[in-house]
Write an enzyme that holds these catalytic residues in place. Structure first.
Site, PDB file in Angstrom:
ATOM      1  N   LYS A 257       0.835  -1.211   0.000  1.00 19.92           N
ATOM      2  CA  LYS A 257       0.000   0.000   0.000  1.00 19.92           C
ATOM      3  C   LYS A 257       0.868   1.259   0.000  1.00 19.92           C
ATOM      4  O   LYS A 257       0.547   2.242  -0.678  1.00 19.92           O
ATOM      5  CB  LYS A 257      -0.969  -0.039   1.182  1.00 19.92           C
ATOM      6  CG  LYS A 257      -1.952  -1.215   1.091  1.00 19.92           C
ATOM      7  CD  LYS A 257      -2.845  -1.310   2.295  1.00 19.92           C
ATOM      8  CE  LYS A 257      -3.686  -2.578   2.249  1.00 19.92           C
ATOM      9  NZ  LYS A 257      -2.895  -3.792   2.544  1.00 19.92           N
ATOM     10  N   ASP A 300       6.440   0.072  17.332  1.00 17.49           N
ATOM     11  CA  ASP A 300       5.032  -0.170  17.636  1.00 17.49           C
ATOM     12  C   ASP A 300       4.304   1.160  17.452  1.00 17.49           C
ATOM     13  O   ASP A 300       4.526   2.110  18.189  1.00 17.49           O
ATOM     14  CB  ASP A 300       4.928  -0.669  19.087  1.00 17.49           C
ATOM     15  CG  ASP A 300       3.487  -0.912  19.526  1.00 17.49           C
ATOM     16  OD1 ASP A 300       2.558  -0.447  18.831  1.00 17.49           O
ATOM     17  OD2 ASP A 300       3.298  -1.549  20.573  1.00 17.49           O
ATOM     18  N   CYS A 372      -8.856  -6.276   6.630  1.00 19.32           N
ATOM     19  CA  CYS A 372      -9.330  -7.321   5.708  1.00 19.32           C
ATOM     20  C   CYS A 372     -10.246  -8.274   6.482  1.00 19.32           C
ATOM     21  O   CYS A 372     -10.236  -9.481   6.282  1.00 19.32           O
ATOM     22  CB  CYS A 372      -8.171  -8.057   5.048  1.00 19.32           C
ATOM     23  SG  CYS A 372      -6.984  -8.779   6.194  1.00 19.32           S
TER      24      CYS A 372
END
Length: 430
Positions: A257, A300, A372
């Site tokens: 992406k 993170d 997703c």
């Protein structure tokens, strides 16, 4: 394919399937380990096809074994059960020449150290060839708790979701517009004997109906084209950052992406984060292959004090960790490994990421939350909760092409227009 190689493929298929079905291992990880043992790309493609087919049709194959075996296989027969399922995949789904499929699979029984069971394997596979494998409902492959959640969230579409998730996905390509037009690349494919469709609504996408190794795609190594599902390509349309914008891709691996955004606009100043250093290395490789420049950092994303310099972003993409229920056709082992308790843990992580990243977004900026997943708890309800507790966040509408209206976002379901299941929500900062 020589006989020895054919047997080796079946042995490896049995071992991979045994590890995935009986020992909770990841299909992707197991294939990555064994693929290099096969020198021929055709053998590697066959191994992959057998494993995927056996997992997609696992419910039907397990029912057939239960009905046909006089004595059920025991806990120590994992490899043998997996080999029989690999045999069913060759006969039932892949429709390989029966003689070759049978002889190589029976020989693999001996290679696995079970010569005394070769006759039984031969008899069971001949029955499958003669009678066909009895059909099973596509929903039977889903654990009951997850099946029920899909039916609750998508009562009208549930059976279509189960059916689409049992089918092989087409090969979707993303043409790098910095290296040429989609039409020009389609012509290159045609010259190479590869037929591809160019759907009008999706600017960079080409669909190849028959899967093939990426090495056969013209210019793949040079970055002229990438493999990326249609639904994942729509993320760039949902974010649509302004020229030269400062962009954060918060969970970037494997990098498709971020690469797509930069192929569309190389002037973007993009930071790609991922919590896993090894996966971040793949992001760097992806960007390098397509000729895109971005800053990458292992961190993170929810712990902004560790990585953020205090300079706000114009646009943030949060492609959040999720249940992956929208990509079961690409990762059929999701149905074996996912637990109900995982969903609560994932929802907590998604909320933590949203809350942590929002302060790094400039006023007037946009955050796209994508998954997703098909589960409304991870999608619609997650976004609704965020909007309720975040006064300066406002949902921005997405066009109908992004899928079914789903709260403040849009949901695509697997198989629709050939794409994966995917959720998108576009959130603006007042």
């Amino acid at each position: 394919m020589n006989t020895q190689a054919g047997v080796a493929v079946r042995v490896l298929a049995a071992r991979v399937l045994d590890a995935v079905i009986h020992r909770g291992r990841s299909l992707k990880a197991e294939l990555a380990v064994v693929m290099p043992r096969l020198a021929d790309t055709r053998d590697r493609a066959l191994l992959e096809a057998i494993c995927f087919s056996a997992l997609r049709q696992r419910a039907a194959y397990e029912a057939a074994l239960k009905a046909w075996l006089q004595k059920p296989l025991g806990p120590r027969d994992g490899e043998l059960r997996a080999l029989l399922m690999a045999g069913f995949a060759q006969i039932g789904t892949l429709r390989l020449p029966a003689h070759a499929a049978l002889s190589a699979t029976v020989e693999a029984t001996r290679a696995l150290g079970r010569p005394h069971q070769a006759g039984m394997v031969n008899a069971v596979l001949r029955r499958a060839q003669r009678e066909g494998i009895p059909a099973a409902a596509a929903a039977d492959a889903w654990p009951q708790w997850l099946r029920q959640r899909i039916r609750t969230d998508w009562p009208q579409q549930a059976e279509a979701i189960f059916a689409a998730s049992a089918e092989a996905a087409p090969l979707w390509l993303r043409v790098n517009r910095q290296r040429g037009s989609r039409q020009a690349y389609q012509q290159r494919l045609q010259a190479a004997g590869i037929e591809a469709l160019a759907p009008a609504s999706f600017a960079d996408a080409l669909c190849v109906a028959a899967p093939l190794p990426v090495a056969l795609l013209p210019g793949f190594a040079e970055g002229d084209v990438s493999v990326q599902d249609l639904s994942a390509q729509l993320v760039a349309d949902a974010l649509a950052p302004a020229a030269g914008a400062r962009v954060l891709d918060a969970c970037a691996a494997p990098g498709g992406k971020a690469a797509h955004l930069l192929e569309r606009d190389p002037s973007l100043s993009l930071l790609a984060l991922d919590v896993d250093e090894r996966r971040l290395a793949r992001v760097s490789q992806t960007l390098q292959r397509v000729g895109a420049n971005a800053q990458t950092r292992a961190a993170d994303a929810s712990r902004t004090a560790d990585w953020w310099d205090g300079q706000g972003f114009d646009a943030i993409l949060l492609d959040a960790p999720c249940s992956a229920t929208g990509i079961v056709r690409r990762q059929p082992d999701v149905l074996l490994h996912r637990r109900a308790s995982d969903i609560d843990a994932l929802m907590a992580l998604q909320a933590r990421l949203l809350d942590a990243l929002w302060p790094t977004l400039l006023p007037g900026g946009v955050l796209v939350y994508a998954t997703c997943s098909l589960l409304k708890d991870e999608n619609q309800h997650q976004v609704d909760s965020f909007l309720a507790r975040t006064p300066d966040a406002q949902a921005q509408p997405l066009a109908a092409g992004f899928g079914h209206a789903c709260g403040a976002g849009r949901q695509r379901l697997p198989g629709e227009e050939g794409g994966d299941g995917f959720f998108y929500a576009r959130l603006g900062k007042r």
